[in-house]
Design a protein around this motif. Structure first.
Motif, PDB file in Angstrom:
ATOM      1  N   ARG A  23      58.414 -39.638  35.309  1.00 12.62           N
ATOM      2  CA  ARG A  23      58.475 -41.031  34.880  1.00 12.62           C
ATOM      3  C   ARG A  23      59.678 -41.691  35.537  1.00 12.62           C
ATOM      4  O   ARG A  23      60.793 -41.212  35.458  1.00 12.62           O
ATOM      5  N   THR A  30      61.767 -45.397  36.076  1.00  7.76           N
ATOM      6  CA  THR A  30      61.928 -46.763  35.590  1.00  7.76           C
ATOM      7  C   THR A  30      62.078 -47.712  36.766  1.00  7.76           C
ATOM      8  O   THR A  30      62.962 -47.550  37.597  1.00  7.76           O
ATOM      9  N   THR A  63      59.348 -51.989  32.339  1.00 12.91           N
ATOM     10  CA  THR A  63      58.121 -51.325  32.737  1.00 12.91           C
ATOM     11  C   THR A  63      58.391 -49.954  33.334  1.00 12.91           C
ATOM     12  O   THR A  63      59.294 -49.779  34.129  1.00 12.91           O
ATOM     13  N   GLU A  64      57.563 -48.981  32.938  1.00 14.76           N
ATOM     14  CA  GLU A  64      57.666 -47.653  33.503  1.00 14.76           C
ATOM     15  C   GLU A  64      56.373 -47.312  34.208  1.00 14.76           C
ATOM     16  O   GLU A  64      55.308 -47.765  33.834  1.00 14.76           O
ATOM     17  N   TYR A  65      56.474 -46.492  35.240  1.00 13.02           N
ATOM     18  CA  TYR A  65      55.254 -45.966  35.830  1.00 13.02           C
ATOM     19  C   TYR A  65      55.508 -44.550  36.295  1.00 13.02           C
ATOM     20  O   TYR A  65      56.640 -44.097  36.447  1.00 13.02           O
ATOM     21  N   LEU A  66      54.425 -43.841  36.544  1.00 11.20           N
ATOM     22  CA  LEU A  66      54.510 -42.446  36.931  1.00 11.20           C
ATOM     23  C   LEU A  66      54.239 -42.326  38.410  1.00 11.20           C
ATOM     24  O   LEU A  66      53.279 -42.868  38.913  1.00 11.20           O
ATOM     25  N   GLU A  86      51.166 -47.305  26.670  1.00  7.95           N
ATOM     26  CA  GLU A  86      50.389 -46.349  27.458  1.00  7.95           C
ATOM     27  C   GLU A  86      49.496 -47.072  28.471  1.00  7.95           C
ATOM     28  O   GLU A  86      49.327 -46.631  29.609  1.00  7.95           O
ATOM     29  N   ILE A 135      51.574 -48.242  31.421  1.00 11.13           N
ATOM     30  CA  ILE A 135      51.843 -47.122  32.333  1.00 11.13           C
ATOM     31  C   ILE A 135      50.616 -46.839  33.189  1.00 11.13           C
ATOM     32  O   ILE A 135      50.701 -46.628  34.396  1.00 11.13           O
ATOM     33  N   ASN A 195      50.131 -49.324  35.991  1.00  9.00           N
ATOM     34  CA  ASN A 195      51.011 -49.040  37.126  1.00  9.00           C
ATOM     35  C   ASN A 195      50.543 -47.828  37.919  1.00  9.00           C
ATOM     36  O   ASN A 195      50.649 -47.804  39.144  1.00  9.00           O
TER      37      ASN A 195
END
Length: 578
Positions: A12, A14, A19-22, A42, A45, A48
């Protein structure tokens, strides 16, 4: 918030504070929480992941709880819908339709229970006591109805399905309107978590803003009929809503609203002929999204499109190729790039390159083999580097196939395919495809793109003049009028208005003699109106636009009507009722 480890893993990262994305394959934690804000997080995420080309992982993530969470269910269905629309595969369509049905059932479990009176006369927002889940269930329900309608149009091409789809769209719109009432009712939000309110407001404004924008492009005749059954379209209000949502950083719909704005300015405004795009807005939006989705195929495509419209065609070609190379999961994304590359090379008169992309589309894409075959035919015909005997043999073989490849939807032919079929049949009869490549570029608003570059316009004009001198002795009146029409368009973009006007009048003077190209007089009348608008002679321009609109039963009629509606809007007029 309860969390469980899953076998597949990513890290993960930042991107910004909200906003977070993998991204990199390393480690991932899935949330099993069914709390509303957790399911929205979820979905953010997953968005993204999808936009960064992690399509399979995005689908897997939403599938985890799609039978329990309305946001997971909506996200999962959206992904399957996108896949189905791209592949045009019957099994994918059926899978998406089944997921959509399941999603509606899941969402219905969360919706508020209405009285018989509310069911018949519509629910009111005043004095409502409604839970967070019930609020967001209305938003998700509206979205699912829209997807269900679109699937109906794609999956079942009969008239009854079109009626069913239209009713779903109407219910979707009414649901968004109900969400708007809830959004504007202060009593609903007393003691409510502010994040719940922000996510709800962003979803409501995005839905209504998108509806308003799309309805605004319809001619007044159609729009007034839709207003009778509760629809309304206001471009200014739609833009205002979408820009407001775009500014709501941290909400699920903020990046989606930015994508809608980019799509409107960079694609829809050209396809529909709705006026000049606001490239400054696009340039402000683009950096944040490219930071969020740096390697995403869709984002690279949008960046290429912005460069193309800005006149930097070589760099645009580079980014279209980057989009193609960025992923191999969804080959259909490649087809969108092939289409753009076909035109980009066409603007530069690299006909062999344009023909190669038409060949790829004809071979790989299921969308319209009729159009792709016609494009291959006309670009191959334009390529003078090919041996003449081979060229003629290939053109004849391709032209003979075009009309037989036409599709029908709800028993109706697709206008652009009908146009291609007629042009191909005329070639079989006359052996003439004179300037068909420039004509197609015109109808796809290509002159509005490369018309900003005088050098490129002069190159097209010189090429047409050269070919005309070689072939005019064997041409009929239709070819004569097409030459003068396209020459007039080129001269208008060079701001040589007097010479352009002479060309358009040459077409109109021969109107009664035209046999096949009956679409030229209305388009020449429209082009004359555009000259008058550039000279600020608005009364005469409106008279010409009314005259152009009065023509009936010619190829690509709706395309011209969209342009007329846009031009009327530019002058502050409404297209009249007929």
């Amino acid at each position: 918030m309860g969390e469980v480890e899953r076998p597949r893993s990513l890290s993960r990262i930042t991107v910004d504070s909200d906003t977070e994305y993998l991204d990199a394959y390393d480690h991932v934690t899935y949330s099993n929480s069914l709390e509303l804000l957790d399911t929205i997080a979820e979905t953010q995420i997953t968005l993204n992941l999808f936009m960064n080309n992690k399509f399979e992982l995005a689908e897997e993530r939403m599938a985890e709880l799609y039978d329990k969470s309305m946001y997971h269910s909506m996200g999962y269905t959206c992904i399957l819908f996108i896949k189905a629309v791209m592949t045009v595969n019957k099994q994918d369509m059926e899978k998406a339709a089944e997921a959509c049905k399941m999603s509606v059932e899941v969402i219905e479990r969360f919706r508020e229970k209405r009285t018989i009176k509310e069911t018949i006369f519509g629910a009111t927002a005043k004095g409502k006591k409604i839970t967070d889940e019930e609020l967001h269930a209305e938003l998700c329900y509206a979205q699912m109805l829209l997807i269900r309608a679109m699937l109906t149009f794609f999956h079942d091409d009969n008239f009854a399905s079109f009626i069913k789809g239209a009713l779903n769209i109407r219910t979707c719109y009414q649901t968004y309107r109900y969400c708007e009432k809830l959004m504007n009712e202060p009593s609903v939000w007393i003691g409510r978590n502010k994040k719940v309110q922000e996510q709800f407001e962003s979803g409501t404004r995005m839905g209504l803003g998108t509806f308003s924008l799309m309805l605004s492009v319809l001619p007044s005749k159609v729009l007034r009929l839709l207003e009778v059954v509760g629809f309304s379209g206001d471009k200014v209000a739609g833009m205002r809503d979408l820009q407001h949502v775009a500014s709501m950083t941290g909400t699920l719909c903020s990046p989606l609203a930015k994508m809608v704005l980019l799509t409107w300015h960079l694609i829809a405004s050209f396809v529909l002929g709705t006026g000049q795009p606001d490239l400054e807005v696009c340039k402000r939006i683009m950096p944040g999204l490219t930071h969020l989705w740096p390697r995403g195929a869709i984002m690279l495509f949008m960046k290429a499109r912005l460069l193309l419209i800005s006149g930097d065609i070589e760099t645009a070609i580079h980014y279209f190729n980057m989009s193609i190379e960025s992923q191999d999961t969804y080959k259909q994304f490649h087809h969108g790039c092939y289409w753009e590359l076909l035109f980009a090379h066409g603007y530069q008169r690299r006909w062999s390159h344009a023909a190669n992309y038409a060949r790829l589309l004809m071979k790989e894409s299921k969308w319209s083999r009729c159009v792709y075959t016609y494009l291959l035919c006309i670009f191959f015909a334009a390529d003078e580097t090919v041996d003449e005997a081979r060229r003629n043999e290939t053109i004849n073989a391709l032209a003979g196939k075009v009309d037989g490849l036409r599709l029908r939807i709800a028993g109706k032919s697709i206008p652009v395919e009908k146009y291609c079929g007629r042009k191909a049949k005329r070639f079989v009869a006359t052996q003439s495809l004179l300037f068909a490549h420039y004509e197609f570029i015109y109808f796809w608003n290509g002159f509005d793109i490369f018309g900003k570059n005088p050098k490129m316009v002069r190159g097209v004009l010189e090429d047409m003049d050269r070919v005309w001198e070689l072939k005019k002795s064997t041409c009929d009146i239709d070819d004569y009028c097409l030459y003068y029409f396209l020459k007039g368009v080129s001269l208008r973009h060079l701001h040589l208005n007097a010479q352009a006007e002479e060309c358009f009048k040459a077409v109109l003077e021969r109107e009664t003699s035209i046999k096949s190209f009956t679409y030229l007089p209305p388009n020449a009348t429209y082009e004359l109106a555009m000259l008058r608008i550039s000279e600020q002679q608005f009364i005469e321009a409106q008279t010409l636009l009314d005259k152009a609109r009065a023509y009936k039963s010619y190829s690509l009629e709706n395309k011209l009507h969209f342009r007329i509606h846009s031009a009327m809007g530019t002058m502050g007029c409404r297209t009249p009722m007929m």
